[in-house]
Structure formats: C-alpha cells, structure tokens
Design a protein around this motif. Structure first.
Motif, PDB file in Angstrom:
ATOM      1  N   VAL A  87      -5.932  12.596   0.392  1.00 59.04           N
ATOM      2  CA  VAL A  87      -6.930  13.189   1.160  1.00 59.04           C
ATOM      3  C   VAL A  87      -7.471  14.902   1.577  1.00 59.04           C
ATOM      4  N   ALA A  88      -5.924  14.863   2.136  1.00 60.15           N
ATOM      5  CA  ALA A  88      -5.544  15.946   2.922  1.00 60.15           C
ATOM      6  C   ALA A  88      -5.706  17.633   1.434  1.00 60.15           C
ATOM      7  N   GLY A  89      -4.832  16.739   0.403  1.00 61.78           N
ATOM      8  CA  GLY A  89      -5.323  18.021  -0.808  1.00 61.78           C
ATOM      9  C   GLY A  89      -6.302  17.670  -1.324  1.00 61.78           C
TER      10      GLY A  89
ATOM     11  N   LEU B 124      -1.012  22.328  -4.129  1.00 63.13           N
ATOM     12  CA  LEU B 124       0.636  22.055  -3.813  1.00 63.13           C
ATOM     13  C   LEU B 124       0.769  20.797  -3.536  1.00 63.13           C
ATOM     14  N   ILE B 125      -0.776  20.660  -2.334  1.00 58.64           N
ATOM     15  CA  ILE B 125      -0.857  18.972  -1.730  1.00 58.64           C
ATOM     16  C   ILE B 125      -0.648  17.944  -2.650  1.00 58.64           C
ATOM     17  N   LEU B 126      -1.856  18.228  -3.875  1.00 58.45           N
ATOM     18  CA  LEU B 126      -2.308  17.370  -4.958  1.00 58.45           C
ATOM     19  C   LEU B 126      -1.096  17.505  -6.102  1.00 58.45           C
ATOM     20  N   ALA B 127      -0.124  18.663  -5.789  1.00 58.33           N
ATOM     21  CA  ALA B 127       0.468  18.880  -6.667  1.00 58.33           C
ATOM     22  C   ALA B 127       2.194  17.792  -5.850  1.00 58.33           C
ATOM     23  N   LEU B 128       2.167  17.789  -4.821  1.00 64.17           N
ATOM     24  CA  LEU B 128       2.891  16.647  -3.676  1.00 64.17           C
ATOM     25  C   LEU B 128       2.596  15.342  -4.379  1.00 64.17           C
ATOM     26  N   PHE B 129       0.961  14.930  -4.210  1.00 65.02           N
ATOM     27  CA  PHE B 129       0.692  13.507  -4.437  1.00 65.02           C
ATOM     28  C   PHE B 129       0.644  12.798  -5.866  1.00 65.02           C
ATOM     29  N   VAL B 130       1.145  13.727  -7.066  1.00 60.59           N
ATOM     30  CA  VAL B 130       1.221  13.136  -8.665  1.00 60.59           C
ATOM     31  C   VAL B 130       2.868  13.365  -8.518  1.00 60.59           C
ATOM     32  N   PHE B 131       3.723  14.453  -7.608  1.00 60.21           N
ATOM     33  CA  PHE B 131       5.052  14.038  -7.634  1.00 60.21           C
ATOM     34  C   PHE B 131       5.299  13.108  -7.044  1.00 60.21           C
TER      35      PHE B 131
ATOM     36  N   VAL C 121       7.212   6.451  -6.349  1.00 56.30           N
ATOM     37  CA  VAL C 121       7.126   4.962  -5.564  1.00 56.30           C
ATOM     38  C   VAL C 121       6.810   4.048  -6.463  1.00 56.30           C
ATOM     39  N   SER C 122       7.134   2.594  -5.807  1.00 51.87           N
ATOM     40  CA  SER C 122       6.999   1.309  -6.336  1.00 51.87           C
ATOM     41  C   SER C 122       5.811   1.406  -6.867  1.00 51.87           C
ATOM     42  N   ASN C 123       5.135   1.367  -6.273  1.00 55.10           N
ATOM     43  CA  ASN C 123       3.745   0.916  -5.814  1.00 55.10           C
ATOM     44  C   ASN C 123       3.072   2.141  -5.306  1.00 55.10           C
ATOM     45  N   PRO C 124       2.297   2.679  -6.973  1.00 54.44           N
ATOM     46  CA  PRO C 124       1.293   3.923  -6.085  1.00 54.44           C
ATOM     47  C   PRO C 124       0.168   3.634  -6.334  1.00 54.44           C
ATOM     48  N   LEU C 125      -0.609   4.661  -5.425  1.00 52.25           N
ATOM     49  CA  LEU C 125      -1.706   4.502  -5.072  1.00 52.25           C
ATOM     50  C   LEU C 125      -3.140   4.930  -6.567  1.00 52.25           C
TER      51      LEU C 125
ATOM     52  N   TYR D 159       1.130  -1.165  -0.457  1.00 52.82           N
ATOM     53  CA  TYR D 159       0.098   0.026  -0.516  1.00 52.82           C
ATOM     54  C   TYR D 159       1.010   1.379  -0.546  1.00 52.82           C
ATOM     55  N   ASP D 160       0.626   2.400  -0.881  1.00 56.13           N
ATOM     56  CA  ASP D 160       1.717   3.357  -1.311  1.00 56.13           C
ATOM     57  C   ASP D 160       0.100   4.525  -0.192  1.00 56.13           C
ATOM     58  N   LEU D 161       0.855   3.954   1.288  1.00 57.20           N
ATOM     59  CA  LEU D 161       0.075   5.634   2.694  1.00 57.20           C
ATOM     60  C   LEU D 161       1.027   6.454   2.529  1.00 57.20           C
ATOM     61  N   PRO D 162       1.729   7.073   2.185  1.00 59.09           N
ATOM     62  CA  PRO D 162       2.432   8.532   2.184  1.00 59.09           C
ATOM     63  C   PRO D 162       0.862   9.272   0.773  1.00 59.09           C
ATOM     64  N   GLY D 163       0.550   8.271  -0.595  1.00 52.76           N
ATOM     65  CA  GLY D 163       0.483   9.083  -1.487  1.00 52.76           C
ATOM     66  C   GLY D 163      -1.196   9.271  -1.129  1.00 52.76           C
TER      67      GLY D 163
END
Length: 495
Positions: free
Chosen positions: A221-223, A252-259, A264-268, A212-216
């Motif tokens: 959710v935050a963005g 900005l948070i959603l842009a960071l999400f895309v980055f 990551v090896s297994n993105p959300l 699972y991609d928990l940071p994603g």
C-alpha cells in the motif's frame, strides 16, 4: 498434480461444481457485481465538471476523484484477495457489497471535496474485497470446457465494456438527475446483487496456512501510494524534488515488498503466482491496458465537454460506439476462442486498440466526430475486447486453489494500479503538452482551446504507446497449455 496444500496438509476432496443448478444465474449476479466495480471507475468522469463547479474543486482535486478510487482499489486488492481466501469468499462478497453501497451513499450526499474524496477512497477499499471474492467464486463454480470459457468471456467483456457503459450511464444521470446519482445508483444495484446472490453463492475458503501477511500489506500500500503520488506531482515538473523523492521511495518500498514476500512463510502475494511466465504476461498486459483505458477515456470526456461543449448525455452517447464494439467483439471472440487460442487475440488486440488511441490524437478544436473520433473509438473497443475476453482466464491458468483469491485480486489490482498511474502520468503529459503549445504561441488567450487539444492529443499518443507495449508481451509470454486454461481449482464448499 500435488495433492497437498502449501502447508503440506492433504487437499480436500474435489467437488463437482458443475452440479450447481443455477450457475448461469450466479454468473449474472457476479457479472452485476463486476459491472458495478468497473463502472464506478468511469461513471464519475462524466459528472466531474458539474461536481467541480458545485463543490469548488481545483483541477488537481478533480483528477484525484478518479485516482484515489483506483489507488485504494488497486493497493488493497491483494489483501482483499487473501481475506476472501481465508475468511470465506461468500462472506467477503457480501461485506464488500454492503460497504460499497454505504460508501457510495456517503459520496452521493457529499457536500465538500474532502467528503467526496473520502467516500471515493472507501469505495475503492470495499471494491478490493468485492472484486477478488467475485472472481474467485466464478473460478471455482464453473467446470472445465466450454462453459468455463463462456463464463470468463462474459466476465472479461464486462471488465472492458463496464468502463464504457459508465460513461453513458453517467451522462444520463448527470443530465437528467444530478452528478450525485452517479454514486447513489450503486445502492439499488448492490441491494439487487445481494438479494440474488445470498441463496445462490456457496461458501468456500482456502485450507492450510491462513495467516495474514500484514507487513506485506503495509509495504505494498505504501509503495503504490508513493509511486502514484509521485506521478501526480510530475504535473508540476519531472525534475522537482517531490516528484523524484516519491517515485524513488515507491520503487524502493515495492522492492522491499518483493524481498519480504520471498522470505515470509505465508506471503500476501506468493512469488509463484508472478513468476509463472503466462500469468506474469497477463498481469503486465492488464497493467498497460488499465493505464491506457482509464487514462485515455478521462481526456476524451474532457475533450467532449470542455472543447466541443457536449452535454453530459451527449458525451455518454458519443462514447457509446466503443461499448458496442466491445460487446460485438466479445460475443464474436468467445465463440472463436476455442479455435484461435488466447495468444493471437492478446497479441493483435493491443495493436488494434493502440491504433484507435493514435487515431484520437488527431482531434481538432472544430471536432469532426465522424472522421476524427468514431473510427478511433471502434478500433479501441475491438482491441479491448480482444484483450479482456481471454485475460481473466489466462491470468488464472493453472492456478492452485490456495491462491485462487490472491491471483484473482492480482488481475484486478494490476488493472486498477495501471489506471491510477496512467491517469497521473498522462495528466502530467497533458499538462506538458499544453505548456509547450502555449509557450510556442505566445500564450495568447485565443489559443487556449488549441492548447487543450494539444494536451489531449499528447495524452492519447502516450496511452497508445502504453497499450502497444502489450503486443510483444502477448506474443512472447502468453502461451498457456490447454490443460491449464481449463483447470478448475479443487475447493470444498464450507457447510
């Protein structure tokens, strides 16, 4: 076709899902689940005036009863899609059903605004498990060819018609029972769906890399929460610090999400799901349609009950022509779709639907229903049918089995997030319309109803503009190959 999973492991052998002896009965179960999830986005709308009076809610809290469900649903859908992929689609479906029923019961017995809002948030969270699991099961159960087209047509029509059916059912329950039953009705529906689905649904899950991609998940959710809250704050002024800060933080948070997803090896949300032009066009169309549908319907109900003085039941009946137009349009289009293709309806549909919303912008305080409302509802219903019938199939065109759940989730997520943003945005536009009218008319109390109608009209115009923007997207981006539209993800059932 690539015979390995994204992790490089061999794919499991393809399974002939056409052998499922009761696939049409299974479709009925999945359609019931989809109806419950979609219906809950609007069934509460009819009950809101009664619930507001009984619980002493402010106008802002009233809007959040709608928004918090769509926000929790939409922001958690991607994670829900991955849980369905990795944990098992049948298992996720059942847990989602149980959780949704429990959350609905909590909301039905709510004795305070806080309890109702919490229940609506829980409903959205469990719907985020239920919806992608349901669509993924549909995707891997039906074979290619006409059966697949018909199954997606039924499922897509429910996506559009369920919102309108919610208005009618909400009216009946509110008037003859109480607003609480607009939530409690989900309990028996869930019990029936679980009892029927348990022996019918075959377990399946993705293979290979299933981390699972928990940071994603946290970032998306935050963005989205920040973005939706920013739009809701716009009701108090676009230039306010809070409005600008939350909107900017969300972007900005959603842009960071895309980055993060690109690293990551297994993105959300694998970017390969989004960067496909056809699927990307479908997701954009879904977002705009969700915004126009949920945002527009909310103000139509307020117009019926607050300005015209309709009872909850009469409000639901007044909305019925849109439901009938969706059903008739979906039945007709499902037969024509193999010949017309998906590009034509997904280009014409937004234009027809937008024309319906613009027609509704000419409402008056006197309220001539047959002239001012009925034609707009019919146009909107026909336009939505042309969008929703092919939308699910287009969004999953050529999708890899490993991504079936997350792609299914992205379809629903875009519609729900569009709905939550649209509700918040059009509420701000509505408020600005009232303020402008009242200030130009000296703020006379006699002009209050005229001011409300001016606000509703402004919201309808903006909703129409949002829906119309989907037309060029359909024309230039929705061009899937026939092979992709009929492709079935290769999935080995578990056990």
């Amino acid at each position: 076709m690539d015979r390995t999973t994204p992790s490089g492991l061999p794919r499991p052998a393809a399974v002939d899902h056409s052998a499922h002896p009761h696939r049409w009965l299974l479709l009925a179960v999945l359609a019931l689940a989809q109806l419950m999830v979609v219906l809950d986005g609007t069934i509460v709308n009819i009950a809101l005036p009664d619930a507001q009076r009984e619980l002493g809610m402010s106008d802002g809290d009233r809007t959040w009863v709608v928004t918090i469900y769509a926000l929790a649903f939409g922001s958690l859908l991607l994670l829900g899609g991955r849980i369905a992929d990795y944990w098992g689609r049948k298992r996720t479906f059942m847990v989602g059903m149980v959780g949704f029923a429990v959350a609905s019961a909590i909301g039905g017995f709510a004795e305070s605004t806080e309890m109702l809002l919490a229940a609506r948030g829980l409903q959205g969270a469990f719907a985020a498990l239920l919806a992608p699991a349901s669509l993924a099961i549909l995707t891997i159960t039906f074979p290619s060819g006409k059966d697949r087209i018909k199954a997606f047509a039924v499922y897509g029509a429910i996506g559009g018609g369920g919102a309108a059916i919610g208005l009618l059912l909400g009216g009946v329950l509110t008037q003859y029972a109480s607003w609480n039953w607009c939530l409690l009705v989900n309990v028996p529906i869930a019990i029936v769906a679980m009892a029927a689905g348990l022996p019918l649904i075959r377990e399946s899950k993705a293979h290979g890399n299933t981390r699972y991609d928990l940071p994603g998940a946290i970032l998306v959710v935050a963005g989205l929460a920040s973005l939706v809250y920013g739009f809701s704050e716009a009701e108090n002024g676009w230039a306010r610090f809070e409005t600008i800060a939350f909107l900017a933080a969300g972007v900005l948070i959603l842009a960071l999400f895309v980055f993060v997803e690109s690293r990551v090896s297994n993105p959300l949300l694998p970017l390969r799901v989004l960067t496909n032009k056809v699927r990307g066009g479908a997701f954009l169309t879904s977002t705009l349609t969700g915004a126009a549908l949920l945002g527009g319907i909310l103000f139509l109900i307020f117009y019926f009950q607050i300005v015209l003085g309709y009872s909850p039941l009469k409000s639901g009946l007044a909305s019925l022509p849109m439901t009938l137009a969706i059903m008739i349009g979906a039945a007709t289009l499902s037969n024509l779709l193999p010949r017309t293709g998906v590009r034509l309806p997904m280009t014409v549909g937004p234009v027809v639907g937008a024309a319906g919303l613009i027609w509704l912008s000419f409402i008056t305080v006197e309220g001539n229903y047959a002239l001012e409302v009925l034609p707009g509802l019919i146009l909107l219903g026909l336009g939505l049918a042309m969008i929703f019938v092919p939308l699910q199939n287009v969004a999953l065109a050529g999708i890899d089995e490993h991504d079936a759940g997350v792609a299914s989730a992205a379809v629903s997520a875009t519609q729900q997030i569009g709905g939550s943003i649209g509700t918040a945005l059009f509420t701000a536009v509505y408020t600005a319309g009232i303020t402008s009218y009242m200030s130009s008319n000296g703020g006379q109390p006699a002009a209050q109803l005229e001011g409300l109608v001016s606000g509703y009209s402004t919201a309808f115009i903006w909703a129409g503009v949002a829906l119309f923007l989907a037309a060029p997207i359909g024309y230039f981006m929705i061009r899937p190959s026939k092979e992709d539209l009929l492709k079935v993800p290769e999935v080995a059932p578990v056990g």
